[in-house]
Design an enzyme around this catalytic site. Structure first.
Site, PDB file in Angstrom:
ATOM      1  N   LYS A  61      -4.116  -4.149   9.579  1.00  0.00           N
ATOM      2  CA  LYS A  61      -3.271  -5.133  10.264  1.00  0.00           C
ATOM      3  C   LYS A  61      -3.847  -6.528  10.039  1.00  0.00           C
ATOM      4  O   LYS A  61      -5.009  -6.789  10.357  1.00  0.00           O
ATOM      5  CB  LYS A  61      -3.221  -4.831  11.772  1.00  0.00           C
ATOM      6  CG  LYS A  61      -2.343  -5.822  12.541  1.00  0.00           C
ATOM      7  CD  LYS A  61      -2.075  -5.327  13.944  1.00  0.00           C
ATOM      8  CE  LYS A  61      -3.116  -5.746  14.942  1.00  0.00           C
ATOM      9  NZ  LYS A  61      -3.079  -7.174  15.271  1.00  0.00           N
ATOM     10  N   ASP A  97       1.201  -8.728  11.201  1.00  0.00           N
ATOM     11  CA  ASP A  97       1.481  -8.832  12.643  1.00  0.00           C
ATOM     12  C   ASP A  97       1.587 -10.308  13.035  1.00  0.00           C
ATOM     13  O   ASP A  97       0.656 -10.885  13.601  1.00  0.00           O
ATOM     14  CB  ASP A  97       0.337  -8.129  13.397  1.00  0.00           C
ATOM     15  CG  ASP A  97       0.495  -8.195  14.907  1.00  0.00           C
ATOM     16  OD1 ASP A  97       1.625  -8.413  15.386  1.00  0.00           O
ATOM     17  OD2 ASP A  97      -0.530  -8.019  15.612  1.00  0.00           O
ATOM     18  N   LEU A  98       2.726 -10.929  12.695  1.00  0.00           N
ATOM     19  CA  LEU A  98       2.895 -12.351  12.999  1.00  0.00           C
ATOM     20  C   LEU A  98       3.993 -12.600  14.037  1.00  0.00           C
ATOM     21  O   LEU A  98       4.285 -13.752  14.359  1.00  0.00           O
ATOM     22  CB  LEU A  98       3.168 -13.149  11.707  1.00  0.00           C
ATOM     23  CG  LEU A  98       2.033 -13.114  10.670  1.00  0.00           C
ATOM     24  CD1 LEU A  98       2.405 -13.915   9.425  1.00  0.00           C
ATOM     25  CD2 LEU A  98       0.718 -13.641  11.248  1.00  0.00           C
ATOM     26  N   LYS A  99       4.582 -11.550  14.531  1.00  0.00           N
ATOM     27  CA  LYS A  99       5.520 -11.617  15.677  1.00  0.00           C
ATOM     28  C   LYS A  99       6.490 -12.802  15.575  1.00  0.00           C
ATOM     29  O   LYS A  99       6.523 -13.677  16.440  1.00  0.00           O
ATOM     30  CB  LYS A  99       4.737 -11.696  16.997  1.00  0.00           C
ATOM     31  CG  LYS A  99       3.778 -10.548  17.222  1.00  0.00           C
ATOM     32  CD  LYS A  99       3.077 -10.669  18.565  1.00  0.00           C
ATOM     33  CE  LYS A  99       2.132  -9.517  18.833  1.00  0.00           C
ATOM     34  NZ  LYS A  99       0.918  -9.514  17.978  1.00  0.00           N
ATOM     35  N   HIS A 112       9.361 -15.321  15.949  1.00  0.00           N
ATOM     36  CA  HIS A 112      10.239 -15.606  17.090  1.00  0.00           C
ATOM     37  C   HIS A 112      10.845 -16.991  16.859  1.00  0.00           C
ATOM     38  O   HIS A 112      10.243 -18.009  17.208  1.00  0.00           O
ATOM     39  CB  HIS A 112       9.419 -15.570  18.393  1.00  0.00           C
ATOM     40  CG  HIS A 112      10.257 -15.626  19.628  1.00  0.00           C
ATOM     41  ND1 HIS A 112       9.723 -15.471  20.884  1.00  0.00           N
ATOM     42  CD2 HIS A 112      11.566 -15.812  19.810  1.00  0.00           C
ATOM     43  CE1 HIS A 112      10.687 -15.560  21.783  1.00  0.00           C
ATOM     44  NE2 HIS A 112      11.813 -15.771  21.153  1.00  0.00           N
ATOM     45  N   ASP A 113      12.025 -17.029  16.249  1.00  0.00           N
ATOM     46  CA  ASP A 113      12.674 -18.315  15.962  1.00  0.00           C
ATOM     47  C   ASP A 113      14.157 -18.058  15.761  1.00  0.00           C
ATOM     48  O   ASP A 113      14.624 -16.937  15.985  1.00  0.00           O
ATOM     49  CB  ASP A 113      12.024 -18.952  14.713  1.00  0.00           C
ATOM     50  CG  ASP A 113      12.063 -20.482  14.769  1.00  0.00           C
ATOM     51  OD1 ASP A 113      13.120 -21.024  15.164  1.00  0.00           O
ATOM     52  OD2 ASP A 113      11.065 -21.120  14.420  1.00  0.00           O
ATOM     53  N   PRO A 150      17.816 -17.309  13.960  1.00  0.00           N
ATOM     54  CA  PRO A 150      18.115 -16.306  12.920  1.00  0.00           C
ATOM     55  C   PRO A 150      17.852 -16.778  11.493  1.00  0.00           C
ATOM     56  O   PRO A 150      17.248 -16.061  10.695  1.00  0.00           O
ATOM     57  CB  PRO A 150      19.607 -16.015  13.155  1.00  0.00           C
ATOM     58  CG  PRO A 150      19.819 -16.283  14.607  1.00  0.00           C
ATOM     59  CD  PRO A 150      18.912 -17.426  14.948  1.00  0.00           C
ATOM     60  N   THR A 170      15.822 -19.086  10.309  1.00  0.00           N
ATOM     61  CA  THR A 170      14.401 -19.282  10.002  1.00  0.00           C
ATOM     62  C   THR A 170      13.676 -17.946   9.818  1.00  0.00           C
ATOM     63  O   THR A 170      12.918 -17.768   8.863  1.00  0.00           O
ATOM     64  CB  THR A 170      13.742 -20.094  11.147  1.00  0.00           C
ATOM     65  OG1 THR A 170      14.489 -21.300  11.305  1.00  0.00           O
ATOM     66  CG2 THR A 170      12.305 -20.423  10.853  1.00  0.00           C
ATOM     67  N   THR A 182       1.955  -6.951  26.402  1.00  0.00           N
ATOM     68  CA  THR A 182       1.245  -6.239  27.474  1.00  0.00           C
ATOM     69  C   THR A 182       0.485  -7.197  28.390  1.00  0.00           C
ATOM     70  O   THR A 182       0.017  -6.797  29.443  1.00  0.00           O
ATOM     71  CB  THR A 182       0.269  -5.197  26.900  1.00  0.00           C
ATOM     72  OG1 THR A 182      -0.496  -5.833  25.888  1.00  0.00           O
ATOM     73  CG2 THR A 182       0.997  -4.010  26.320  1.00  0.00           C
ATOM     74  N   GLN A 235      -9.412  -4.381  26.789  1.00  0.00           N
ATOM     75  CA  GLN A 235      -8.232  -3.530  26.965  1.00  0.00           C
ATOM     76  C   GLN A 235      -8.344  -2.855  28.337  1.00  0.00           C
ATOM     77  O   GLN A 235      -9.406  -2.386  28.709  1.00  0.00           O
ATOM     78  CB  GLN A 235      -8.185  -2.440  25.871  1.00  0.00           C
ATOM     79  CG  GLN A 235      -8.058  -2.996  24.455  1.00  0.00           C
ATOM     80  CD  GLN A 235      -6.626  -3.393  24.114  1.00  0.00           C
ATOM     81  OE1 GLN A 235      -5.745  -3.375  24.963  1.00  0.00           O
ATOM     82  NE2 GLN A 235      -6.419  -3.780  22.870  1.00  0.00           N
ATOM     83  N   ARG A 274     -11.731  -3.199  17.240  1.00  0.00           N
ATOM     84  CA  ARG A 274     -13.174  -3.260  17.462  1.00  0.00           C
ATOM     85  C   ARG A 274     -13.936  -1.935  17.424  1.00  0.00           C
ATOM     86  O   ARG A 274     -15.071  -1.915  16.934  1.00  0.00           O
ATOM     87  CB  ARG A 274     -13.449  -4.008  18.773  1.00  0.00           C
ATOM     88  CG  ARG A 274     -13.198  -5.512  18.624  1.00  0.00           C
ATOM     89  CD  ARG A 274     -12.988  -6.210  19.936  1.00  0.00           C
ATOM     90  NE  ARG A 274     -11.727  -5.834  20.537  1.00  0.00           N
ATOM     91  CZ  ARG A 274     -11.268  -6.316  21.682  1.00  0.00           C
ATOM     92  NH1 ARG A 274     -11.988  -7.189  22.364  1.00  0.00           N
ATOM     93  NH2 ARG A 274     -10.096  -5.936  22.142  1.00  0.00           N
TER      94      ARG A 274
HETATM   95  O1  C5P Z   1     -10.005  -4.377  18.986  1.00  0.00           O
HETATM   96  P1  C5P Z   1      -8.787  -3.711  19.535  1.00  0.00           P
HETATM   97  O2  C5P Z   1      -8.664  -2.245  19.154  1.00  0.00           O
HETATM   98  O3  C5P Z   1      -8.610  -3.932  21.014  1.00  0.00           O
HETATM   99  O4  C5P Z   1      -7.602  -4.465  18.776  1.00  0.00           O
HETATM  100  C1  C5P Z   1      -6.265  -4.183  19.022  1.00  0.00           C
HETATM  101  C2  C5P Z   1      -5.383  -5.012  18.146  1.00  0.00           C
HETATM  102  O5  C5P Z   1      -4.046  -4.828  18.580  1.00  0.00           O
HETATM  103  C3  C5P Z   1      -5.634  -6.511  18.208  1.00  0.00           C
HETATM  104  O6  C5P Z   1      -5.303  -7.054  16.925  1.00  0.00           O
HETATM  105  C4  C5P Z   1      -4.666  -7.021  19.251  1.00  0.00           C
HETATM  106  O7  C5P Z   1      -4.235  -8.316  19.038  1.00  0.00           O
HETATM  107  C5  C5P Z   1      -3.500  -6.048  19.035  1.00  0.00           C
HETATM  108  N1  C5P Z   1      -2.669  -5.868  20.233  1.00  0.00           N
HETATM  109  C6  C5P Z   1      -3.141  -5.358  21.426  1.00  0.00           C
HETATM  110  N2  C5P Z   1      -2.313  -5.207  22.493  1.00  0.00           N
HETATM  111  C7  C5P Z   1      -1.038  -5.544  22.392  1.00  0.00           C
HETATM  112  C8  C5P Z   1      -0.544  -6.051  21.207  1.00  0.00           C
HETATM  113  C9  C5P Z   1      -1.397  -6.203  20.121  1.00  0.00           C
HETATM  114  O8  C5P Z   1      -4.306  -5.027  21.522  1.00  0.00           O
HETATM  115  N3  C5P Z   1      -0.259  -5.361  23.411  1.00  0.00           N
END
Ligand code: C5P
Length: 246
Positions: free
Chosen positions: A45, A72-74, A76-77, A79, A81, A135, A206, A227
């Protein structure tokens, strides 16, 4: 260096469903990690930090090593663009990318059409995923700040439904939502989930995590792990342990 792990056929399939998050701004770090994990990880990712620092160079580096990309650049703009950006993505040959479902039905539909059109002349079509509710938002935040008075689950279901209606391939969701989404949208809907911690790994920031096995059992198509693999002294061993736990 550890000996190459002999994977069962089930583990081999599951291995291709584990996405390792390259959350760094260092291209050297990417080189080192992708080198160490060669043969063990097939999908990475690339998110805001790495892309902001190095753009497509980071993507190209991973692709040259033979692995694939979840961008993973999400987006949001409006249509026009987002759909134009999606056309550029098609030229770059990534396996999947995502956009915000809150960008609306029209934006998602236009992006779907742009990807279908552009991919007709390319060797493959990227998977398009929708992000529903981040989240980091609680039900209380949604009501207070955005006037969204539904339950969190209902908002997630409704936005995932909108993504499906627009023709997106699936969504990114928290592990808590996977079972509900799988039940609602069936087996072909792609669900990608972060928030994963192998047994015994620190939770970092988390809050409610699932193990890789739990997430797959709930119906995740892909899991994202950062991580627990990238911030340990032996990433390859960490990945081996995860595969053994499945
Ligand atoms: O290091 P870790 O396993 O926590 O990384 C999780 C990855 O998933 C990170 O790149 C984080 O930005 C992404 N992510 C997340 N929770 C979300 C959406 C994305 O942890 N709700």
């Amino acid at each position: 260096m550890t000996a190459k792990l002999e994977l069962s056929s089930n583990q081999k399939t599951l291995k291709d469903r584990i996405i390792v998050a390259l959350d760094t701004s260092s291209l050297d770090m990417v080189k080192k990690l992708v080198g160490e994990l060669e043969g063990y990880v097939s999908l990475y990712k690339v998110g805001f930090e790495l892309f902001t620092a190095h753009g497509w160079d980071a993507v190209d580096l991973v692709r040259k090593k033979g692995a694939d990309i979840f961008l993973d650049l999400k987006y949001h703009d409006i249509p026009n663009t987002v759909s134009k950006a999606a056309e550029v993505i098609c030229e770059k040959d990534v396996q999947m990318f995502n956009l915000h479902t809150l960008g609306g039905l029209e934006m998602m539909k236009k992006t779907r059409e742009a990807v279908d059109r552009r991919s007709a002349i390319r060797k493959r079509k990227p998977i398009i995923l929708g992000v529903t509710i981040l989240t980091s938002h609680s039900e209380k935040d949604l009501a207070r700040d955005f006037g969204m008075n539904k339950t969190l689950d209902q908002s997630v279901l409704d936005l995932a439904g909108l993504a499906k209606k627009a023709g997106l391939d699936g969504v990114v969701s928290s592990p808590q939502e996977v079972e509900m989404l799988r039940k609602e949208f069936g087996k072909d809907f792609i669900i990608v989930t972060p928030g994963i911690r192998p047994p015994g790994s620190p939770k970092d920031d988390q809050k409610r995590t699932f193990t890789p096995q739990e997430a797959f059992e709930c119906g995740a198509s892909y899991i994202v792990i950062g991580r627990p693999i990238t911030s340990v002294s032996n990433p390859r061993q960490a990945m081996e342990k995860i595969l053994e736990s499945l």
